[in-house]
Design a protein around this motif. Structure first.
Motif, PDB file in Angstrom:
ATOM      1  N   GLY A   1      47.545 -11.904 126.951  1.00 46.58           N
ATOM      2  CA  GLY A   1      47.842 -13.025 127.821  1.00 46.58           C
ATOM      3  C   GLY A   1      48.875 -12.651 128.862  1.00 46.58           C
ATOM      4  N   VAL A   2      48.923 -13.424 129.933  1.00 40.25           N
ATOM      5  CA  VAL A   2      49.854 -13.144 131.019  1.00 40.25           C
ATOM      6  C   VAL A   2      50.303 -14.471 131.638  1.00 40.25           C
ATOM      7  N   ARG A   3      51.581 -14.512 132.043  1.00 37.99           N
ATOM      8  CA  ARG A   3      52.121 -15.686 132.727  1.00 37.99           C
ATOM      9  C   ARG A   3      52.876 -15.222 133.965  1.00 37.99           C
ATOM     10  N   PHE A   4      52.621 -15.910 135.068  1.00 39.60           N
ATOM     11  CA  PHE A   4      53.243 -15.540 136.332  1.00 39.60           C
ATOM     12  C   PHE A   4      54.527 -16.321 136.549  1.00 39.60           C
ATOM     13  N   GLN A   5      55.357 -15.803 137.401  1.00 36.07           N
ATOM     14  CA  GLN A   5      56.665 -16.387 137.666  1.00 36.07           C
ATOM     15  C   GLN A   5      56.524 -17.802 138.220  1.00 36.07           C
ATOM     16  N   GLY A   6      57.344 -18.733 137.676  1.00 38.13           N
ATOM     17  CA  GLY A   6      57.313 -20.109 138.132  1.00 38.13           C
ATOM     18  C   GLY A   6      56.160 -20.927 137.586  1.00 38.13           C
ATOM     19  N   GLN A   7      55.352 -20.353 136.693  1.00 36.85           N
ATOM     20  CA  GLN A   7      54.201 -21.051 136.128  1.00 36.85           C
ATOM     21  C   GLN A   7      54.400 -21.273 134.625  1.00 36.85           C
ATOM     22  N   GLU A   8      53.893 -22.391 134.121  1.00 37.06           N
ATOM     23  CA  GLU A   8      53.913 -22.650 132.687  1.00 37.06           C
ATOM     24  C   GLU A   8      52.605 -22.230 132.025  1.00 37.06           C
ATOM     25  N   ARG A   9      51.575 -22.123 132.796  1.00 38.46           N
ATOM     26  CA  ARG A   9      50.253 -21.798 132.267  1.00 38.46           C
ATOM     27  C   ARG A   9      50.145 -20.326 131.905  1.00 38.46           C
ATOM     28  N   TRP A  10      49.564 -20.086 130.739  1.00 41.94           N
ATOM     29  CA  TRP A  10      49.245 -18.725 130.320  1.00 41.94           C
ATOM     30  C   TRP A  10      47.768 -18.464 130.576  1.00 41.94           C
ATOM     31  N   PHE A  11      47.474 -17.327 131.154  1.00 46.49           N
ATOM     32  CA  PHE A  11      46.087 -16.879 131.270  1.00 46.49           C
ATOM     33  C   PHE A  11      45.794 -15.997 130.058  1.00 46.49           C
ATOM     34  N   ARG A  12      44.738 -16.339 129.333  1.00 42.37           N
ATOM     35  CA  ARG A  12      44.399 -15.603 128.123  1.00 42.37           C
ATOM     36  C   ARG A  12      42.907 -15.321 128.077  1.00 42.37           C
ATOM     37  N   ALA A  13      42.565 -14.232 127.393  1.00 46.52           N
ATOM     38  CA  ALA A  13      41.160 -13.883 127.201  1.00 46.52           C
ATOM     39  C   ALA A  13      40.552 -14.791 126.146  1.00 46.52           C
ATOM     40  N   GLU A  14      39.248 -15.023 126.263  1.00 46.15           N
ATOM     41  CA  GLU A  14      38.537 -15.803 125.265  1.00 46.15           C
ATOM     42  C   GLU A  14      38.357 -14.997 123.991  1.00 46.15           C
ATOM     43  N   ARG A  15      37.780 -15.625 122.978  1.00 46.49           N
ATOM     44  CA  ARG A  15      37.613 -14.979 121.676  1.00 46.49           C
ATOM     45  C   ARG A  15      36.816 -13.683 121.786  1.00 46.49           C
ATOM     46  N   HIS A  16      35.808 -13.663 122.646  1.00 53.12           N
ATOM     47  CA  HIS A  16      34.952 -12.485 122.780  1.00 53.12           C
ATOM     48  C   HIS A  16      35.455 -11.521 123.854  1.00 53.12           C
ATOM     49  N   GLY A  17      36.655 -11.748 124.357  1.00 49.63           N
ATOM     50  CA  GLY A  17      37.244 -10.822 125.318  1.00 49.63           C
ATOM     51  C   GLY A  17      36.953 -11.145 126.767  1.00 49.63           C
ATOM     52  N   THR A  18      36.186 -12.183 127.048  1.00 46.77           N
ATOM     53  CA  THR A  18      35.899 -12.549 128.427  1.00 46.77           C
ATOM     54  C   THR A  18      37.037 -13.395 128.995  1.00 46.77           C
ATOM     55  N   PHE A  19      37.193 -13.354 130.305  1.00 40.72           N
ATOM     56  CA  PHE A  19      38.217 -14.161 130.971  1.00 40.72           C
ATOM     57  C   PHE A  19      37.766 -14.418 132.409  1.00 40.72           C
ATOM     58  N   ASN A  20      38.226 -15.540 132.950  1.00 42.03           N
ATOM     59  CA  ASN A  20      37.845 -15.890 134.322  1.00 42.03           C
ATOM     60  C   ASN A  20      38.793 -15.219 135.304  1.00 42.03           C
ATOM     61  N   SER A  21      38.472 -15.352 136.549  1.00 45.05           N
ATOM     62  CA  SER A  21      39.214 -14.667 137.613  1.00 45.05           C
ATOM     63  C   SER A  21      40.214 -15.578 138.312  1.00 45.05           C
ATOM     64  N   ASP A  22      40.606 -16.670 137.664  1.00 46.03           N
ATOM     65  CA  ASP A  22      41.555 -17.598 138.295  1.00 46.03           C
ATOM     66  C   ASP A  22      42.903 -16.940 138.570  1.00 46.03           C
ATOM     67  N   PHE A  23      43.247 -15.947 137.761  1.00 49.57           N
ATOM     68  CA  PHE A  23      44.563 -15.325 137.932  1.00 49.57           C
ATOM     69  C   PHE A  23      44.677 -14.555 139.251  1.00 49.57           C
ATOM     70  N   LEU A  24      43.552 -14.300 139.909  1.00 48.84           N
ATOM     71  CA  LEU A  24      43.588 -13.539 141.159  1.00 48.84           C
ATOM     72  C   LEU A  24      44.279 -14.326 142.272  1.00 48.84           C
ATOM     73  N   GLN A  25      44.366 -15.638 142.135  1.00 51.31           N
ATOM     74  CA  GLN A  25      45.020 -16.442 143.159  1.00 51.31           C
ATOM     75  C   GLN A  25      46.530 -16.225 143.193  1.00 51.31           C
ATOM     76  N   PHE A  26      47.068 -15.575 142.147  1.00 53.95           N
ATOM     77  CA  PHE A  26      48.513 -15.307 142.089  1.00 53.95           C
ATOM     78  C   PHE A  26      48.825 -13.864 142.508  1.00 53.95           C
ATOM     79  N   ARG A  27      48.044 -13.387 143.424  1.00 57.21           N
ATOM     80  CA  ARG A  27      48.189 -11.993 143.861  1.00 57.21           C
ATOM     81  C   ARG A  27      49.604 -11.662 144.323  1.00 57.21           C
ATOM     82  N   ASP A  28      50.255 -12.602 144.973  1.00 58.79           N
ATOM     83  CA  ASP A  28      51.588 -12.353 145.533  1.00 58.79           C
ATOM     84  C   ASP A  28      52.703 -12.906 144.652  1.00 58.79           C
ATOM     85  N   VAL A  29      52.376 -13.290 143.419  1.00 58.17           N
ATOM     86  CA  VAL A  29      53.377 -13.837 142.499  1.00 58.17           C
ATOM     87  C   VAL A  29      53.668 -12.805 141.410  1.00 58.17           C
TER      88      VAL A  29
END
Length: 244
Positions: free
Chosen positions: A92-120
């Motif tokens: 899992g990963v959390r970006f600065q100033g955010q409370e949300r954690w991005f985590r992989a699903e049970r089977h290891g898949t994950f969405n690309s929403d974290f790409l919007q924090f490119r500059d964070v």
């Protein structure tokens, strides 16, 4: 006239069949363990090749999972590359100033929403229970704002891996090494440069003897850090038994 030889009854056939029956009964009465050991001996080279192939496959997969994400880094930068690496290891990963954690699903898949924090900047990474090793940390050492790192239950984290954490000396505040089987007192000595560390979890470290004494040393090494998990009671009772 005597019957032709080919048509005469075979008197040895009943004896042969009887011998085979006795042999089969003897094999059946042989202990299963002995039969299994005899089978292993007859297939020894095949088993050796299988074990060797399995070991090579394991190290190949380990190297692949800890590969440097250079392509992602060139496209999106250090923070996104570190996030991608953590998610690819089911972390899992959390970006600065955010409370949300991005985590992989049970089977290891994950969405690309974290790409919007490119500059964070990445502020926290959870790699608990993953196969991260010394080489995999190449994907994290460029982070400049990492405050929390969870490496608990990582079977490949050893003293060499811990020696790379000095790059987070100015930012890292929380570190968990709980349940890491290869962490030793020598590896923990590498943490002395983490002067801003505020919490260090050292629970359940099977390779660390004399935990009470080590706790004292770690607390002296990192005076502003809360050390969790090392049992000081056992060492204290042993010290009290030593005559003055």
């Amino acid at each position: 006239m005597a019957a032709p030889r080919a048509l005469q009854p075979c008197r040895g056939l009943p004896l042969l069949l009887g011998a085979r029956r006795l042999s089969g009964r003897a094999a059946a009465s042989e202990p299963l363990r002995q039969r299994f050991l005899r089978y292993l001996c007859s297939r020894f080279y095949d088993i050796e090749s299988l074990v060797d192939w399995s070991a090579k496959l394991h190290f190949k997969n380990l190297r692949r999972k800890n590969a440097y994400c250079g392509y992602t880094r060139n496209l999106y930068g250090d923070n996104i590359a570190a996030a991608y690496f953590a998610l690819s290891l089911h972390g899992g990963v959390r970006f600065q100033g955010q409370e949300r954690w991005f985590r992989a699903e049970r089977h290891g898949t994950f969405n690309s929403d974290f790409l919007q924090f490119r500059d964070v900047p990445v502020e926290a990474i959870d790699l608990a229970g993953s196969v991260v090793n010394y080489h995999g940390l190449d994907n994290l050492v460029k982070l400049t704002a990492l405050k929390s790192l969870d490496l608990s239950r990582c079977p490949n984290v050893d003293e060499w891996a811990l020696s790379r954490l000095h790059v987070f000396a100015e930012t890292l505040e929380e570190l968990s090494l709980a349940g890491c089987p290869q962490v030793t007192e020598r590896g923990l000595a590498c943490l002395q440069q983490l002067e801003n560390l505020r919490r260090l979890d050292l629970s359940h470290l099977p390779a660390v003897p004399c935990q009470g004494l080590l706790r004292i040393l770690v607390e002296e090494m990192l005076p502003g850090c809360e050390v969790v998990g090392l049992d000081s009671g056992a060492q204290t009772s042993q010290a009290e038994e030593v005559p003055a």
